[in-house]
Design a protein around this motif. Structure first.
Motif, short mmCIF file in Angstrom:
data_model
loop_
_atom_site.label_atom_id
_atom_site.label_comp_id
_atom_site.label_asym_id
_atom_site.label_seq_id
_atom_site.Cartn_x
_atom_site.Cartn_y
_atom_site.Cartn_z
N ALA A 347 0.82 -1.22 0.00
CA ALA A 347 0.00 0.00 0.00
C ALA A 347 0.85 1.26 0.00
O ALA A 347 0.32 2.37 -0.13
CB ALA A 347 -0.92 0.00 1.21
N PHE A 348 2.18 1.09 0.16
CA PHE A 348 3.09 2.23 0.21
C PHE A 348 4.10 2.17 -0.96
O PHE A 348 4.32 1.11 -1.55
CB PHE A 348 3.84 2.25 1.54
CG PHE A 348 2.94 2.45 2.72
CD1 PHE A 348 2.64 3.73 3.18
CD2 PHE A 348 2.35 1.37 3.37
CE1 PHE A 348 1.80 3.93 4.26
CE2 PHE A 348 1.51 1.55 4.46
CZ PHE A 348 1.22 2.84 4.90
N ASN A 349 4.71 3.29 -1.24
CA ASN A 349 5.67 3.37 -2.35
C ASN A 349 7.12 3.33 -1.89
O ASN A 349 8.01 3.83 -2.58
CB ASN A 349 5.43 4.68 -3.14
CG ASN A 349 4.06 4.71 -3.79
OD1 ASN A 349 3.58 3.68 -4.29
ND2 ASN A 349 3.42 5.88 -3.78
N PHE A 350 7.37 2.72 -0.75
CA PHE A 350 8.73 2.71 -0.22
C PHE A 350 9.66 1.83 -1.03
O PHE A 350 9.30 0.74 -1.48
CB PHE A 350 8.74 2.21 1.23
CG PHE A 350 7.94 3.07 2.18
CD1 PHE A 350 8.20 4.43 2.27
CD2 PHE A 350 6.94 2.52 2.98
CE1 PHE A 350 7.47 5.23 3.14
CE2 PHE A 350 6.22 3.30 3.85
CZ PHE A 350 6.47 4.66 3.94
N SER A 351 10.90 2.29 -1.17
CA SER A 351 11.96 1.48 -1.77
C SER A 351 12.41 0.46 -0.72
O SER A 351 12.10 0.62 0.47
CB SER A 351 13.13 2.36 -2.19
OG SER A 351 12.72 3.32 -3.15
N PRO A 352 13.17 -0.56 -1.12
CA PRO A 352 13.62 -1.57 -0.15
C PRO A 352 14.36 -0.98 1.05
O PRO A 352 14.32 -1.56 2.15
CB PRO A 352 14.53 -2.47 -0.98
CG PRO A 352 13.94 -2.39 -2.35
CD PRO A 352 13.51 -0.96 -2.51
N ASP A 353 15.02 0.17 0.87
CA ASP A 353 15.74 0.77 2.00
C ASP A 353 14.84 1.66 2.86
O ASP A 353 15.29 2.30 3.82
CB ASP A 353 16.95 1.57 1.51
CG ASP A 353 16.54 2.77 0.67
OD1 ASP A 353 15.34 2.95 0.40
OD2 ASP A 353 17.44 3.55 0.27
N GLY A 354 13.55 1.71 2.54
CA GLY A 354 12.60 2.48 3.33
C GLY A 354 12.42 3.91 2.88
O GLY A 354 11.57 4.64 3.42
N SER A 355 13.18 4.34 1.90
CA SER A 355 13.04 5.71 1.41
C SER A 355 11.98 5.77 0.31
O SER A 355 11.47 4.73 -0.13
CB SER A 355 14.38 6.21 0.85
OG SER A 355 14.76 5.43 -0.27
N LEU A 356 11.64 6.98 -0.12
CA LEU A 356 10.68 7.17 -1.21
C LEU A 356 11.42 7.60 -2.47
O LEU A 356 12.32 8.45 -2.42
CB LEU A 356 9.64 8.22 -0.84
CG LEU A 356 8.55 7.82 0.15
CD1 LEU A 356 7.71 9.04 0.51
CD2 LEU A 356 7.67 6.72 -0.41
N PRO A 357 11.06 7.04 -3.61
CA PRO A 357 11.65 7.49 -4.89
C PRO A 357 11.37 8.98 -5.07
O PRO A 357 10.32 9.49 -4.63
CB PRO A 357 10.91 6.64 -5.93
CG PRO A 357 10.47 5.43 -5.18
CD PRO A 357 10.12 5.92 -3.81
N ALA A 358 12.27 9.66 -5.68
CA ALA A 358 12.13 11.11 -5.88
C ALA A 358 10.79 11.47 -6.51
O ALA A 358 10.36 10.87 -7.50
CB ALA A 358 13.27 11.61 -6.76
N GLY A 359 10.12 12.41 -5.88
CA GLY A 359 8.86 12.92 -6.42
C GLY A 359 7.63 12.10 -6.12
O GLY A 359 6.52 12.48 -6.51
N GLN A 360 7.80 10.97 -5.44
CA GLN A 360 6.64 10.11 -5.15
C GLN A 360 6.17 10.29 -3.70
O GLN A 360 6.99 10.39 -2.79
CB GLN A 360 6.99 8.64 -5.40
CG GLN A 360 7.09 8.26 -6.86
CD GLN A 360 7.04 6.75 -7.05
OE1 GLN A 360 6.40 6.04 -6.28
NE2 GLN A 360 7.71 6.27 -8.09
N PRO A 361 4.85 10.29 -3.48
CA PRO A 361 4.32 10.36 -2.11
C PRO A 361 4.35 8.97 -1.47
O PRO A 361 4.57 7.97 -2.16
CB PRO A 361 2.88 10.83 -2.33
CG PRO A 361 2.51 10.21 -3.65
CD PRO A 361 3.77 10.29 -4.49
N ALA A 362 4.14 8.90 -0.19
CA ALA A 362 4.14 7.61 0.51
C ALA A 362 3.00 6.73 -0.01
O ALA A 362 3.16 5.51 -0.11
CB ALA A 362 3.99 7.82 2.01
#
Length: 535
Positions: A347-362
């Protein structure tokens, strides 16, 4: 149940054959001055005094019906007290009476037309069909479950009281030390964020509260000061809720703006009580919508206990899932699948390291709506887990307890999300798990709660006494028979037999005084029995 009349002293204990009938004095009725005077003449008679003394001395040593019948002097004294002296010779007959189950209308004593036999059986009830001892009787079990349920209502009430206190005193705070050095204020702030105050030093909290969240070199922005990035996010959130300068003085007129104060109180009121009401759920949903747009990493979710609890509840994930487990699920799809967190993580857009890709909301707008709908549909599921499921599990497990070690046992894998017997029992009697060690709790449960000189009695804490009364462990941690209240019929039988025995051979004015005295002592006996159960 075994009940023994002892010349005004009543002992009650649910006992097995082969076990001591008497473990605790439940009632003692002192003689009045008038009564003592009235009975003085009879008491001075050598034979009466001798028989009474013998009975008082030996009745507590009787372990079963055969021992009772074998002691001729004891047995005959009891028979005379109930007007059955002429049947003293018929021991085989009386054994059938004594071992009758009075709850069964077809039992031997209940079939006899003479009511004196039923009274005798009620007073000396060596029930042949005694059940094995259990960790809790049905009554004890029901009481514990009832108190467990009530504790949740008490929890919400106490939360409101603490919030009222905080609301009043936060406006008076002039320096960070006013929070750090005030146990109640400090606990409130930390508890609101899901933190245990016993594990956080004053100096550490002071450093957090005096940090500038906008200064990259401040205490809360220095990762090495924290055990994890999630923990850092939590303390950074706390720092942002107050207005203190690095020297601890106020940066504004008050320690918190009105908006900050209301937000912290709302956090406390809606997260500290275990059960979520509709009003709390609505408030949590509003908070989620306000905060989700500010999330920049998985740590922002796990570092905010209110937000993290909301997400876990929405996707039906165990409330016991930790920040570390959530991070593992984000980084490893296989782990997420095994632990049942795939839907939540997706349900979230997190990368494997827990961060968000540039420009994307959670979350996308669609995911936010789905999460919100799920939460509002499932927030009440916790009630099912905390009440029906937990209580069903508790009743089943308590019935299987053999020794005190079983009381401390962990749940099996299938019941891992339910409270253990120990957790439910402590909560039911208002005891925090951090108040007592396992060894202290063992000593409490193995103590005699009816003896003021026992270990539990020496603690001078009624909660611990009530807990000990709720379970049936002996001094070695084995099961013992449960202490129970006398049935009203038995109490009336005792009073009647006592009155007859005490007024034997008394006539005229003395007889009237004797009857009045016995009535008074009978009322005292009823009162003592009730108090014995209430304590």
């Amino acid at each position: 149940m075994v009940a023994i009349v002892r010349s005004g002293l009543v002992l009650v204990n649910c006992a097995l054959w082969g076990r001591s009938m008497i473990s605790t004095y439940l009632g003692y009725v002192t003689a009045t001055k008038d009564m003592a005077t009235t009975l003085a003449r009879v008491a001075k008679q050598a034979s009466v005094k001798s028989d009474q003394q013998y009975y008082d001395t030996h009745i507590g040593k009787i372990k079963n019906v055969d021992e009772f019948l074998a002691d001729q002097k004891l047995y005959s004294y009891a028979m005379k007290a109930y007007g059955l002296g002429d049947m003293t010779y018929a021991k085989a007959f009386m054994k059938k009476v004594l071992t009758s189950d009075l709850s069964n209308s077809s039992s031997f004593a209940n079939k006899l037309t003479d009511n004196r036999y039923r009274q005798f059986a009620a007073a000396f009830n060596f029930t042949a069909n005694s059940t094995k001892p259990s960790a809790q009787s049905d009554a004890q079990k029901n009481d514990t479950i009832g108190l467990y349920e009530r504790s949740f209502a008490n929890e919400a009430t106490l939360a409101k009281q603490e919030s009222a206190f905080y609301s009043k005193w936060i406006d008076k705070v002039a320096n960070v030390d006013d929070i750090v050095n005030n146990t109640r204020m400090r606990d409130y702030v930390l508890t609101a964020h899901g933190l245990d105050a016993t594990h956080i030093s004053k100096s550490f909290l002071k450093s957090v509260l005096t940090s500038d969240v906008n200064d990259p070199n401040s205490f809360v922005n220095t990762a090495s000061n924290f055990s994890s990035t999630s923990a850092q996010a939590t303390y950074k959130l706390i720092a942002s809720e107050f207005g203190f300068k690095p020297d601890g003085t106020l940066s504004g007129a008050t320690a918190q703006t009105e908006q900050q104060k209301e937000a912290l109180i709302s956090r406390y009121d809606n997260t500290v009580p275990t059960l979520t009401t509709l009003a709390s759920a609505t408030s949590n949903d509003q908070y989620y919508h306000q905060q989700i747009g500010k999330v920049r990493s998985a740590d922002d979710i796990t570092g905010d206990n209110r937000l993290f609890s909301y997400v876990k509840s929405a996707f039906g994930v165990s409330s016991k899932v930790t920040a570390k487990q959530f991070s593992l699920a984000v980084s490893d799809k296989n782990y997420a699948a095994v632990t049942g967190m795939t839907e939540m993580v997706s349900a979230f857009n997190f990368s494997p390291d827990g961060s968000l890709p540039a420009g994307q909301p959670a979350q996308t707008d669609a995911s936010i709506k789905t999460t919100s709908d799920k939460y509002m549909a499932h927030y009440a599921d916790a009630r099912q887990t905390l009440f029906k499921d937990a209580e069903t599990h508790y009743a089943a497990v308590v019935g299987k307890i053999k020794t005190i070690n079983d009381f401390f046992a962990a749940n099996d894998f299938q019941s891992r999300d339910l409270p253990t017997v120990q957790e439910m029992a402590l909560r039911a009697y208002g005891i925090d798990k951090n108040e007592v060690s396992r060894e202290q709790l063992r000593k409490i449960l193995e103590s005699d709660p009816y003896d003021s000189k026992s270990y539990v009695g020496s603690l001078n804490d009624q909660r611990f006494v009530d807990l000990a009364k709720a379970f049936n462990f002996d001094s070695k941690g084995h099961l013992r028979p449960a202490v129970e209240a006398l049935p009203l019929a038995s109490m009336n039988s005792f009073v009647s037999a006592y009155s007859k025995a005490k007024n034997l051979r008394i006539d005229g004015p003395d007889a009237r005084k004797g009857r009045q005295g016995c009535e008074g002592r009978g009322q005292q006996f009823h009162q003592v029995d009730r108090q014995g159960q209430e304590r």
